[in-house]
Design an enzyme around this catalytic site. Sequence first.
Site, mmCIF file in Angstrom:
data_model
loop_
_atom_site.group_PDB
_atom_site.id
_atom_site.type_symbol
_atom_site.label_atom_id
_atom_site.label_comp_id
_atom_site.label_asym_id
_atom_site.label_seq_id
_atom_site.Cartn_x
_atom_site.Cartn_y
_atom_site.Cartn_z
ATOM 1 N N HIS A 30 4.417 -7.257 2.125
ATOM 2 C CA HIS A 30 5.110 -8.034 1.099
ATOM 3 C C HIS A 30 4.665 -7.598 -0.299
ATOM 4 O O HIS A 30 5.501 -7.399 -1.193
ATOM 5 C CB HIS A 30 4.827 -9.527 1.290
ATOM 6 C CG HIS A 30 5.354 -10.394 0.193
ATOM 7 N ND1 HIS A 30 6.646 -10.883 0.185
ATOM 8 C CD2 HIS A 30 4.780 -10.848 -0.943
ATOM 9 C CE1 HIS A 30 6.831 -11.608 -0.905
ATOM 10 N NE2 HIS A 30 5.708 -11.600 -1.610
ATOM 11 N N GLU A 31 3.359 -7.452 -0.490
ATOM 12 C CA GLU A 31 2.861 -7.029 -1.798
ATOM 13 C C GLU A 31 3.298 -5.602 -2.113
ATOM 14 O O GLU A 31 3.555 -5.263 -3.267
ATOM 15 C CB GLU A 31 1.329 -7.149 -1.845
ATOM 16 C CG GLU A 31 0.809 -8.561 -1.655
ATOM 17 C CD GLU A 31 1.462 -9.577 -2.587
ATOM 18 O OE1 GLU A 31 1.832 -9.208 -3.721
ATOM 19 O OE2 GLU A 31 1.608 -10.744 -2.190
ATOM 20 N N HIS A 33 8.795 -2.702 -8.621
ATOM 21 C CA HIS A 33 8.360 -2.236 -9.936
ATOM 22 C C HIS A 33 8.783 -0.786 -10.168
ATOM 23 O O HIS A 33 9.303 -0.431 -11.232
ATOM 24 C CB HIS A 33 6.837 -2.365 -10.049
ATOM 25 C CG HIS A 33 6.308 -2.119 -11.420
ATOM 26 N ND1 HIS A 33 5.014 -1.729 -11.660
ATOM 27 C CD2 HIS A 33 6.900 -2.205 -12.637
ATOM 28 C CE1 HIS A 33 4.827 -1.585 -12.956
ATOM 29 N NE2 HIS A 33 5.947 -1.860 -13.569
#
Length: 226
Positions: A100-101, A108
């Site tokens: 998820h991170e 980004h």
Amino acid sequence: MFLFYDWTFIILIPALVISAWAQMKVSSTFNKYSRVSSINGYTGAQVARMLLDAEGLYDVPVEEIHGKLTDHYDPRNRVMRLSRDVYYGTSVASIGVAAHETGHAIQHQRHYAPLQIRSSIVPVVNFSSNASWLIFLLGMFMGSSYLINIGIFLFTAVVIFQLVTLPVEFNASSRALNVLEQRNVLYGDEVRGAKAVLSAAAMTYVAAALTAILQLVRLIALSRDE
């Protein structure tokens, strides 16, 4: 009357109930799937590094951070930080959170619009979240509708931030689950377990958005009583 009795607190009750449920849900779900080891035996840190490298994000380090479920991607410094349980864990839960991170890092890199909007308004929200109530209460005390309206206006930024956060988090989870399955990091029931963990975590963001919205409604209600 405001100083002694605040009837508007009842407006927040649904949000408080849902927030408490969401926190219990994410904790219980994470704990459940923390006991389910993945077949491949990768750690969260290894999965994060693998997925980052697959996207060409070799310059994004994966670091350990203190605390439980304190995992996050820092877009300003381009660093992924994973809690100890996730960093070293080989469970379905650890891998799901790490992926998820990684999803945020990919957002980004690809200039995902909601993430860019959220990042750009962070300084404003940091100021607004602290100043809005101070200015609002000062306005109530002084009987100044001008200050009251400024407080409400500032708190609106907090609501916008929480609403923009929703697509950012849901999209990161979607990216994570897709890549975990496509790259055979997790299989079958493992993917469903990771989805359960991320879905539970997503509910905390829904609860936060609801809390912010109802808090804004409360401020407006208080201003009408002034």
